[in-house]
Design a protein around this motif. Structure first.
Motif, PDB file in Angstrom:
ATOM      1  N   ALA A  56       0.823  -1.212   0.000  1.00 52.72           N
ATOM      2  CA  ALA A  56       0.000   0.000   0.000  1.00 52.72           C
ATOM      3  C   ALA A  56       0.853   1.256   0.000  1.00 52.72           C
ATOM      4  N   ARG A  57       1.972   1.231   0.676  1.00 47.64           N
ATOM      5  CA  ARG A  57       2.883   2.374   0.677  1.00 47.64           C
ATOM      6  C   ARG A  57       3.470   2.594  -0.722  1.00 47.64           C
ATOM      7  N   GLN A  58       3.834   1.518  -1.400  1.00 42.93           N
ATOM      8  CA  GLN A  58       4.387   1.667  -2.748  1.00 42.93           C
ATOM      9  C   GLN A  58       3.336   2.177  -3.728  1.00 42.93           C
ATOM     10  N   VAL A  59       2.092   1.756  -3.543  1.00 42.48           N
ATOM     11  CA  VAL A  59       1.013   2.276  -4.380  1.00 42.48           C
ATOM     12  C   VAL A  59       0.838   3.771  -4.126  1.00 42.48           C
ATOM     13  N   ALA A  60       0.828   4.169  -2.861  1.00 40.20           N
ATOM     14  CA  ALA A  60       0.653   5.585  -2.512  1.00 40.20           C
ATOM     15  C   ALA A  60       1.788   6.439  -3.066  1.00 40.20           C
ATOM     16  N   ALA A  61       2.978   5.849  -3.160  1.00 40.64           N
ATOM     17  CA  ALA A  61       4.136   6.581  -3.674  1.00 40.64           C
ATOM     18  C   ALA A  61       4.212   6.570  -5.196  1.00 40.64           C
ATOM     19  N   GLY A  62       3.278   5.898  -5.840  1.00 41.60           N
ATOM     20  CA  GLY A  62       3.294   5.825  -7.297  1.00 41.60           C
ATOM     21  C   GLY A  62       4.291   4.834  -7.855  1.00 41.60           C
ATOM     22  N   THR A 121      12.416  -4.769   0.818  1.00 44.65           N
ATOM     23  CA  THR A 121      11.676  -3.567   1.213  1.00 44.65           C
ATOM     24  C   THR A 121      10.803  -3.833   2.425  1.00 44.65           C
ATOM     25  N   VAL A 122      10.267  -5.051   2.540  1.00 41.82           N
ATOM     26  CA  VAL A 122       9.484  -5.398   3.732  1.00 41.82           C
ATOM     27  C   VAL A 122      10.390  -5.421   4.958  1.00 41.82           C
ATOM     28  N   GLN A 123      11.592  -5.958   4.795  1.00 39.66           N
ATOM     29  CA  GLN A 123      12.549  -5.971   5.905  1.00 39.66           C
ATOM     30  C   GLN A 123      12.934  -4.550   6.316  1.00 39.66           C
ATOM     31  N   ARG A 199      -3.104   4.816  13.640  1.00 46.32           N
ATOM     32  CA  ARG A 199      -2.860   6.246  13.851  1.00 46.32           C
ATOM     33  C   ARG A 199      -2.374   6.947  12.586  1.00 46.32           C
ATOM     34  N   ASP A 200      -2.348   6.248  11.475  1.00 49.44           N
ATOM     35  CA  ASP A 200      -1.813   6.791  10.216  1.00 49.44           C
ATOM     36  C   ASP A 200      -0.354   7.203  10.355  1.00 49.44           C
ATOM     37  N   PRO A 205      -1.549   8.249   4.906  1.00 56.65           N
ATOM     38  CA  PRO A 205      -2.870   7.893   5.437  1.00 56.65           C
ATOM     39  C   PRO A 205      -3.642   6.929   4.552  1.00 56.65           C
ATOM     40  N   GLN A 206      -3.544   7.098   3.212  1.00 56.51           N
ATOM     41  CA  GLN A 206      -4.300   6.201   2.336  1.00 56.51           C
ATOM     42  C   GLN A 206      -3.776   4.771   2.392  1.00 56.51           C
ATOM     43  N   ALA A 207      -2.473   4.612   2.633  1.00 58.87           N
ATOM     44  CA  ALA A 207      -1.903   3.271   2.758  1.00 58.87           C
ATOM     45  C   ALA A 207      -2.367   2.614   4.053  1.00 58.87           C
ATOM     46  N   CYS A 208      -2.333   3.362   5.145  1.00 57.53           N
ATOM     47  CA  CYS A 208      -2.794   2.823   6.425  1.00 57.53           C
ATOM     48  C   CYS A 208      -4.275   2.479   6.361  1.00 57.53           C
TER      49      CYS A 208
END
Length: 297
Positions: A56-62, A121-123, A199-200, A205-208
């Motif tokens: 989700a973080r990678q999606v939010a970052a494009g 990246t997960v690590q 807590r975002d 926030p969109q990834a959380c």
């Protein structure tokens, strides 16, 4: 004493358990119920929360297109729920892989998603979030391959034939049950991860929000959910291995109170299904949350 009562509930179910429960927000960080909260534990499929968060973080970052298509073939099937148990090849999006990974704990979906986002990246994400005692060594395929290697099986069918005849002591020494050799953390670090997500503070926030929404859609309702009344909502992720039963999630009360809880139980019997233990996970979580609420937290 609340900690003693929790231990008694586990013992009555024929298990040993560790637990950590904290308010999600608005309370001092010292407010907690802790029973073995800093002991290393195998996290099994709870690892998928961290995996989907990184996605989700990678999606939010494009960096990733969530609509990217992935084909799940016979070579990708690891057995279990969702695409992992399909007979025919199927195609779906990355975001649907994330959905299946959290909602039905789909091992094939999680494995393919991990290939796309990257184990490294997960690590790194675990380190970034301060999860210093969280150990990520691989995805479901690595766990399966470790199990096959340890019993000298070439495939799942051969493993299913050989495993039942192994002495219990050899089964207990398997790497997938050892926190030093597989994906692991502590109950405290798992609740810390959940607090950050709720807590975002674990990413955009969109990834959380995506992680919270997918955890709320988990179909398994036999552990944490079993301990709470219907008006309490639970967003969670289970994990199961022979003799290990666990779940971590956030419970929300109608008055807005939110509590992150992680519960890990171990039994002498090396089975994957124990109704009494599942109920004990819900019961002990309820005891912990009731105590926190009784303190006005």
């Amino acid at each position: 004493m609340v900690e003693q009562r929790i231990r008694e509930v586990f013992a009555e179910a024929g298990a040993e358990g560790v637990l950590h429960a904290v308010p999600v927000g608005g309370a001092p960080d010292t407010a907690e119920v802790a029973v073995g909260a800093d002991e290393p534990v195998v996290i099994a499929s709870i690892f998928k929360v961290l995996l989907v968060l990184e996605f989700a973080r990678q999606v939010a970052a494009g960096q990733l297109d969530p609509r990217e298509r992935v084909r799940v073939t016979a070579a990708d099937r690891l057995g279990g729920w969702g695409t992992a148990g399909c007979v025919d090849d199927i195609e779906l999006s990355l975001r649907d892989l994330a959905y299946f990974a959290l909602s039905v704990s789909d091992n094939s979906a999680a494995d393919l998603l991990l290939d796309r986002v990257g184990l490294d990246t997960v690590q790194l994400l675990a380190k970034e979030l301060g999860l210093t005692r969280t150990r990520i060594v691989g995805g479901p395929r690595e766990v399966l391959e470790l199990m096959l290697a340890e019993v000298g099986a070439r495939n799942e069918a051969e493993f299913a034939q050989r495993y039942p005849s192994l002495p219990d002591e050899r089964k207990r020494r398997m790497g997938v049950l050892d926190p030093q050799r597989t994906n692991s953390a502590t109950p405290r670090e798992i609740t810390w991860l959940l607090r950050l997500v709720w807590r975002d503070e674990a990413g955009p926030p969109q990834a959380c929000a995506q992680v919270r929404e997918l955890m709320a859609r988990q179909v398994f309702r036999h552990r944490l959910v079993s301990g709470f009344p219907d008006e309490v909502t639970v967003a969670a992720k289970t994990g199961t291995l022979p003799g290990l039963h666990m779940e971590a999630g956030v419970v929300r009360y109608p008055d807005g109170g939110r509590y992150a809880v992680s519960v890990f139980a171990r039994t002498r019997e090396l089975t994957a299904s124990r109704t009494a233990v599942d109920s004990a996970i819900g019961a002990t979580a309820r005891i912990a949350v009731d105590f926190l609420r009784s303190q006005g937290l």
